[in-house]
Enzyme design. Sequence first.
Site, PDB file in Angstrom:
ATOM      1  N   ASP A 217      43.015  58.041  32.180  1.00 45.44           N
ATOM      2  CA  ASP A 217      44.027  57.009  31.993  1.00 45.44           C
ATOM      3  C   ASP A 217      44.418  56.670  30.553  1.00 45.44           C
ATOM      4  O   ASP A 217      45.584  56.632  30.221  1.00 45.44           O
ATOM      5  CB  ASP A 217      43.554  55.716  32.666  1.00 45.44           C
ATOM      6  CG  ASP A 217      43.011  55.951  34.068  1.00 45.44           C
ATOM      7  OD1 ASP A 217      43.027  57.098  34.534  1.00 45.44           O
ATOM      8  OD2 ASP A 217      42.571  54.984  34.692  1.00 45.44           O
TER       9      ASP A 217
ATOM     10  N   GLU B  62      29.738  55.480  36.053  1.00 46.53           N
ATOM     11  CA  GLU B  62      31.042  56.124  35.942  1.00 46.53           C
ATOM     12  C   GLU B  62      31.088  57.004  34.681  1.00 46.53           C
ATOM     13  O   GLU B  62      31.543  58.135  34.714  1.00 46.53           O
ATOM     14  CB  GLU B  62      32.068  54.994  35.867  1.00 46.53           C
ATOM     15  CG  GLU B  62      33.485  55.373  36.106  1.00 46.53           C
ATOM     16  CD  GLU B  62      34.397  54.151  35.995  1.00 46.53           C
ATOM     17  OE1 GLU B  62      33.914  53.027  35.692  1.00 46.53           O
ATOM     18  OE2 GLU B  62      35.614  54.322  36.194  1.00 46.53           O
TER      19      GLU B  62
HETATM   20  C1  9WN Z   1      43.163  53.884  38.027  1.00 48.11           C
HETATM   21  C2  9WN Z   1      38.545  55.864  40.496  1.00 48.11           C
HETATM   22  C3  9WN Z   1      39.469  56.077  39.320  1.00 48.11           C
HETATM   23  C4  9WN Z   1      39.443  57.521  38.790  1.00 48.11           C
HETATM   24  C5  9WN Z   1      40.175  57.653  37.454  1.00 48.11           C
HETATM   25  C6  9WN Z   1      39.635  56.615  36.487  1.00 48.11           C
HETATM   26  C7  9WN Z   1      39.781  55.220  37.076  1.00 48.11           C
HETATM   27  C8  9WN Z   1      41.649  53.736  37.874  1.00 48.11           C
HETATM   28  C9  9WN Z   1      41.329  52.462  37.101  1.00 48.11           C
HETATM   29  O1  9WN Z   1      39.087  55.137  38.307  1.00 48.11           O
HETATM   30  O2  9WN Z   1      41.167  54.941  37.223  1.00 48.11           O
HETATM   31  O3  9WN Z   1      43.462  54.977  38.851  1.00 48.11           O
HETATM   32  O4  9WN Z   1      41.533  51.383  37.669  1.00 48.11           O
HETATM   33  O5  9WN Z   1      40.920  52.537  35.935  1.00 48.11           O
HETATM   34  O6  9WN Z   1      40.260  56.706  35.254  1.00 48.11           O
HETATM   35  O7  9WN Z   1      40.029  58.959  36.949  1.00 48.11           O
HETATM   36  O8  9WN Z   1      40.019  58.380  39.718  1.00 48.11           O
HETATM   37  O9  9WN Z   1      37.234  56.277  40.158  1.00 48.11           O
END
Ligand code: 9WN
Length: 434
Positions: free
Chosen positions: A168, A406
């Site tokens: 992101d 994470e």
């Molecule tokens: C937005 C779920 C997701 C991953 C992404 C990570 C994070 C979300 C957030 O979490 O993104 O999609 O709210 O930050 O960057 O890679 O799929 O784990």
Amino acid sequence: MEAADVLRSNDIGTMVTAAPALYPHLWSWDAAFISIGLAHLGVERAGQELRTLLAAQWADGMIPHIVYGDRGGYFPGPGRWGTAELSASAPQAPLTSGICQPPVHAIAVGRILEVARRGSDEDRAAGEKLVLDSWESLYRWHAWLARYRDPEGTGLIAVVHGWESGMDNSPRWDRPYSAVVPGPDLPSYVRLDRELVRDGAERPTDVEYDRYLWLIEEMRRVSYDPVKVYETCSFLVADVLVSAIFAVASDVLADLGDEFGMPPAQVADLRAWAARSRAAVAASCSPETGLARDFDRRAGAWIDVETLAGFAPLICGGLDADAERALISTLHGPRWAGHPDLVAKVPPTVSPDSAGFKSREYWRGPQWPVVSWLFGWAHARHGHAAEAQRLRSETLELVGDGAFSEYYEPLTGEALGSRRQSWTAAVILDWLDY
Ligand code: 9WN
């Protein structure tokens, strides 16, 4: 056992949520990695996870980045996207977001089949049925990416939001995001992630969030029509890592298609897309650093920011042998995974020697076990067994605290972001069962 427990306790029946509190829904690329982990607990349940995702595929072929369960607890929720009201392609149920994520799903199906074939007769049958049931949907998904995200046929697949890259707030996106200017009519909102991850330095900033939300407004205004999104969205970047994943996933899907007797014309499409994207990823490499680069389509310029995505050719292949060897050496050498200050030799998302390195900040430096798995899988596929083994053992070392976080602080090994993150547990399960 603890990794299995993470997946079981995050399983709400219809889906394994990406994380217990921070991400209480199903995310597209998470679900693919999670299904690989689930295969080690039971192939049937692994297949169900992908079926839940594919049941939310849009009529035009897009696989959405979030499939919402019936618990709230995440912002932006389905109301903010408004996809079911605005787009004729979006499903009315389940509710979904209006963008996508990297196409790792065929890789998951291929890996699940391998695991299934080592198991019982029932596992094997469930693995083969999964291929038969999912192949056409995955073909349509790849066709959607080729048609709507690379309309000129360059081989590089574009993203219209940093969330689509899965990385992101990577510094790769800083320049394209600087051209995203939220209007005064951006509806107000309250972030929920900051309630759950108290240390603000581990999450994207409020300025970044305003831009993320503004892009949703832009897409709402064209009702998520993929042609208009491509034409009007103020963020449009050809993503070299998504393109590499698309190439290798197309290879995997084509091989499955041949084996399972799928239509030859569709298999030929997949092979052509794979070849085109592989060549484009190789051609993107910087003459100075050898790293692959994203291309900002709005600015018409290469993005010369050094991040882990620069190693994209190692995901899809396509370099000559010397160039590939050099890139492997760089990835495992002292600027990256072999950096002397790292606790574990796992590639950080940004090199500690880069000006943009932030050791705690999300995609700006921390190590992500799931990304390490992806490179490990690709290394094994492309004949770099020793390096694949090293990523496995070093990542197992990193996650040895049992937090299944994470992401991790590379200089201290501290667990960051969400704990008990499903995809972290899933890739560890796969690695333990190699
Ligand atoms: C937005 C779920 C997701 C991953 C992404 C990570 C994070 C979300 C957030 O979490 O993104 O999609 O709210 O930050 O960057 O890679 O799929 O784990």
